[in-house]
Design an enzyme around this catalytic site. Structure first.
Site, PDB file in Angstrom:
ATOM      1  N   TYR A  48       7.025  -5.381  -5.802  1.00 43.61           N
ATOM      2  CA  TYR A  48       5.556  -5.437  -5.659  1.00 43.61           C
ATOM      3  C   TYR A  48       4.887  -4.865  -6.912  1.00 43.61           C
ATOM      4  CZ  TYR A  48       7.233  -5.595  -0.823  1.00 43.61           C
ATOM      5  OH  TYR A  48       7.910  -5.895   0.328  1.00 43.61           O
ATOM      6  N   TRP A  71      -1.548  -2.704  -4.221  1.00 47.32           N
ATOM      7  CA  TRP A  71      -1.776  -3.155  -2.836  1.00 47.32           C
ATOM      8  C   TRP A  71      -2.730  -2.198  -2.140  1.00 47.32           C
ATOM      9  CZ3 TRP A  71       2.027  -6.040  -4.823  1.00 47.32           C
ATOM     10  CH2 TRP A  71       2.349  -7.253  -4.199  1.00 47.32           C
ATOM     11  N   SER A  72      -3.513  -2.757  -1.216  1.00 46.23           N
ATOM     12  CA  SER A  72      -4.613  -2.015  -0.625  1.00 46.23           C
ATOM     13  C   SER A  72      -4.186  -0.821   0.239  1.00 46.23           C
ATOM     14  CB  SER A  72      -5.469  -2.992   0.182  1.00 46.23           C
ATOM     15  OG  SER A  72      -6.348  -2.323   1.020  1.00 46.23           O
ATOM     16  N   TRP A  73      -3.470  -1.077   1.350  1.00 44.96           N
ATOM     17  CA  TRP A  73      -3.183   0.092   2.198  1.00 44.96           C
ATOM     18  C   TRP A  73      -2.110   0.972   1.568  1.00 44.96           C
ATOM     19  CZ3 TRP A  73      -0.697  -0.121   7.769  1.00 44.96           C
ATOM     20  CH2 TRP A  73       0.476  -0.850   7.774  1.00 44.96           C
ATOM     21  N   ASP A  74      -1.278   0.388   0.699  1.00 43.40           N
ATOM     22  CA  ASP A  74      -0.311   1.220  -0.026  1.00 43.40           C
ATOM     23  C   ASP A  74      -1.049   2.276  -0.841  1.00 43.40           C
ATOM     24  OD1 ASP A  74       0.805  -1.582   0.335  1.00 43.40           O
ATOM     25  OD2 ASP A  74       2.625  -0.555  -0.300  1.00 43.40           O
ATOM     26  N   GLY A 101      -0.396  -5.931   7.517  1.00 42.74           N
ATOM     27  CA  GLY A 101       0.551  -5.058   6.817  1.00 42.74           C
ATOM     28  C   GLY A 101       1.942  -5.118   7.430  1.00 42.74           C
ATOM     29  N   ASP A 126       3.920  -7.969   8.103  1.00 42.67           N
ATOM     30  CA  ASP A 126       3.951  -9.415   7.887  1.00 42.67           C
ATOM     31  C   ASP A 126       4.736 -10.237   8.892  1.00 42.67           C
ATOM     32  OD1 ASP A 126       3.196  -7.988   5.682  1.00 42.67           O
ATOM     33  OD2 ASP A 126       4.524  -9.004   4.292  1.00 42.67           O
ATOM     34  N   TYR A 159      12.625  -7.662   8.021  1.00 47.73           N
ATOM     35  CA  TYR A 159      11.248  -7.238   7.799  1.00 47.73           C
ATOM     36  C   TYR A 159      10.391  -7.097   9.061  1.00 47.73           C
ATOM     37  CZ  TYR A 159       8.478  -6.633   3.659  1.00 47.73           C
ATOM     38  OH  TYR A 159       7.781  -6.086   2.640  1.00 47.73           O
ATOM     39  N   GLU A 180      11.978   1.409   1.086  1.00 44.71           N
ATOM     40  CA  GLU A 180      10.815   0.782   1.718  1.00 44.71           C
ATOM     41  C   GLU A 180      10.928   0.924   3.248  1.00 44.71           C
ATOM     42  OE1 GLU A 180      10.605  -3.325   0.632  1.00 44.71           O
ATOM     43  OE2 GLU A 180       8.638  -3.651   1.554  1.00 44.71           O
TER      44      GLU A 180
HETATM   45  C1  9WN Z   1       2.591  -9.025   1.373  1.00 44.88           C
HETATM   46  C2  9WN Z   1       3.336  -3.907  -0.445  1.00 44.88           C
HETATM   47  C3  9WN Z   1       3.261  -4.719   0.823  1.00 44.88           C
HETATM   48  C4  9WN Z   1       2.866  -3.859   2.043  1.00 44.88           C
HETATM   49  C5  9WN Z   1       3.032  -4.638   3.347  1.00 44.88           C
HETATM   50  C6  9WN Z   1       4.437  -5.195   3.410  1.00 44.88           C
HETATM   51  C7  9WN Z   1       4.712  -6.080   2.191  1.00 44.88           C
HETATM   52  C8  9WN Z   1       3.782  -8.106   1.116  1.00 44.88           C
HETATM   53  C9  9WN Z   1       5.061  -8.933   0.975  1.00 44.88           C
HETATM   54  O1  9WN Z   1       4.547  -5.317   1.016  1.00 44.88           O
HETATM   55  O2  9WN Z   1       3.834  -7.192   2.212  1.00 44.88           O
HETATM   56  O3  9WN Z   1       1.414  -8.280   1.349  1.00 44.88           O
HETATM   57  O4  9WN Z   1       5.193  -9.598  -0.060  1.00 44.88           O
HETATM   58  O5  9WN Z   1       5.899  -8.928   1.872  1.00 44.88           O
HETATM   59  O6  9WN Z   1       4.642  -5.894   4.593  1.00 44.88           O
HETATM   60  O7  9WN Z   1       2.775  -3.781   4.429  1.00 44.88           O
HETATM   61  O8  9WN Z   1       1.556  -3.464   1.922  1.00 44.88           O
HETATM   62  O9  9WN Z   1       4.133  -2.782  -0.232  1.00 44.88           O
END
Ligand code: 9WN
Length: 501
Positions: A55, A59-62, A198, A200, A388, A432
């Site tokens: 990632y 990311w927002s809630w992260d 969040g 997914d 997941y 994670e």
């Molecule tokens: C899609 C970044 C994000 C978290 C989510 C988690 C995962 C993304 C993905 O990763 O989602 O947004 O590509 O799977 O499910 O909670 O914010 O860590």
């Protein structure tokens, strides 16, 4: 996939790893140091990526969870983390779930800026001119984070005018969720894409997603499989549906009135976070001279709607409501950890809290017998220990449950869960997520919110959270934490697998 050895997770006895703030010890110091290193390593100069590999954007809630950890050793950076995110807010109030870093090559993450096309497709909704973002949202942890960040360093916060700057943005964000996204008409916010929750790939979405025609997987190239094991990640069929929903939204200019929103679900985790953030916004409003009472009243209305719409006495937990299934919608009969997250809401009726605590400690979630709470019902047909959001234990949801238990006075149980989280975070290399039976690390390693929330539990004064007095939980009878037994996880795994047959 990063290679990390399989480390069996010792189930910690309650209090086995005492918080160093209570009794400073080497284990706590090493854990804190490791967690801080992860956060420093994932800092890009303006914000923190969840993971350098899987990632590589913001990311927002992260970022909200990250700020909650950063506040303990770098409050200025914690404020910056939130402000960088809020700078990408759209004029309609939405806070996008991804803010793209322009220096990261296209193709490093799918779907990237070339898919979302926020600049071109979304001008009606007021996407920012100079920053590329996604067009969907994630749970609103931000006002809670902003308040906690402020409290960690009130003088620095006041000097920099932090609260006065973020308040109008946070208020607009909540307004967006409770107006444009009140698709069920009862005041709660709906998610219009599984990514918005969040969580997914939660089995809760399987039913609503069945209605969505998937895009042919040959039409897109997933980047996640270069870093994550295919049998831990969502399938191509899931991705085909995610892409269809996101493309439909984009092709309607991200307008919530024009988009068909064939997927619309009221999620108890997102709405519980909205309530707690609304209470935090009341605190922020009081500091900045705005109308705090209005936010408190709003939180009370949302709490009533949460119970009215999503509480299921038979399951002893909250469920998601599929707003598109029949008149008034239908409860989705899948038990996911999202339905236990409302433990963080202070104003719930006592019998609701007591039932949730019992469910968490029951055979489906095994709190007190496993080191951490799984993301999905151990007895559910779709349970999988490493796929997941379909069973593995995640650190953010366990942090929320720990906070909720403590809020409602279940202190010993909260202590035991905190010890479990410390053990799993350290042994997994701040993964994670982990297999709930073995603690085996899954997904990305050196994951930011795992590190941040570990720091928070190591250093956070317990009285910085909650944001209210519990509505009182008469009759809250909390099972005592059990004495740890190394055999317990294996026994639970066998029982759960027998129950699923
Ligand atoms: C899609 C970044 C994000 C978290 C989510 C988690 C995962 C993304 C993905 O990763 O989602 O947004 O590509 O799977 O499910 O909670 O914010 O860590």
């Amino acid at each position: 996939m990063d290679s990390v050895p399989l480390i069996p997770l010792p189930h910690p006895a309650p209090g086995a790893l005492p918080s160093p703030r209570l009794s400073p010890d080497g284990a706590g110091r090493a854990l804190r140091h490791g967690a801080q290193q992860v956060l420093l390593g994932n800092w890009t100069g303006a914000s923190t990526v969840p993971s350098r590999t899987l990632y590589p954007h913001q990311w927002s809630w992260d970022s909200a969870f990250v700020a909650i950890g950063l506040r303990h050793f770098s409050p200025g950076r914690a404020r910056g983390e939130l402000e960088t995110l809020l700078a990408a807010q759209w004029l309609d109030g939405r806070v996008p779930h991804i803010v793209f870093n322009p220096s990261v090559p296209l193709g490093s993450y799918f779907p990237g800026p070339d898919f979302w096309r926020s600049g071109g497709a979304a001008t009606g909704a007021g996407s920012p001119a100079r920053t590329e973002t996604s067009g969907i949202v994630q749970p609103p942890v931000h006002a809670l984070a902003a308040w906690l960040v402020h409290e960690a360093d009130p003088a620095g916060s006041a000097r920099s005018g932090f609260l006065a700057r973020v308040y109008p943005r946070l208020a607009a964000w909540h307004r967006y969720l409770t107006t444009a996204r009140d698709l069920g008409g009862a005041g709660l916010a709906s998610v219009v894409h599984p990514w918005e929750s969040g969580m997914d790939n939660s089995p809760c979405w399987d039913g609503p997603l069945d209605r969505i025609e998937p895009v042919d997987p040959r039409a897109f190239r997933r980047a996640d499989l270069a870093h994550g094991a295919a049998d831990h990640r969502p399938t191509d069929l899931d991705y085909g549906r995610y892409v269809r929903l996101a493309a439909d939204y984009r092709d309607h200019g991200y307008s919530d009135t024009d988009a068909p929103h064939r997927f619309a679900v009221e999620d108890p985790c997102l709405n519980a976070l909205l309530i707690v953030s609304e209470l935090a916004l009341a605190r922020i409003a009081r500091e900045t001279g705005a109308d705090a009472d209005a936010h408190e009243r709003h939180a009370a209305r949302l709490t009533a709607a949460l119970v009215e719409r999503l509480w299921d006495a038979e399951s002893g937990m909250f469920l998601c409501r599929d707003v598109r299934d029949g008149e008034g919608g239908t409860l989705i009969r899948e038990r996911s950890v999202a339905g236990l997250v409302p433990l963080i809401v202070p104003g719930l009726p006592g019998h609701v809290v007591a039932a949730m605590v019992a469910t968490a400690h029951g055979e489906r979630f095994a709190l007190g017998r496993l080191a951490m709470v799984p993301s999905y019902d151990l007895h559910g047909e779709s349970f999988h220990p490493s796929r997941y959001w379909r069973g593995p234990a995640w650190f953010n949801t366990n942090w929320l449950i720990e906070r909720g238990l403590r809020l409602h006075g279940a202190t010993e149980q909260a202590d035991a869960l905190r010890s479990g989280l410390f053990a799993a975070a350290g042994a997994s290399g701040f993964a994670e997520y982990v297999d709930p039976f073995t603690g085996r690390a899954c997904g990305a390693r050196s994951f930011s919110w795992t590190a941040a929330l570990t720091v928070d539990l190591l250093d956070g004064p317990d009285d910085h959270f909650p944001l209210g007095t519990p509505g009182g939980a008469p009759g809250l009878s909390v099972p005592a934490p059990r004495t740890a037994s190394a055999a317990a996880p294996a026994v639970i795994a066998a029982e759960a697998s027998a129950a699923r047959r």
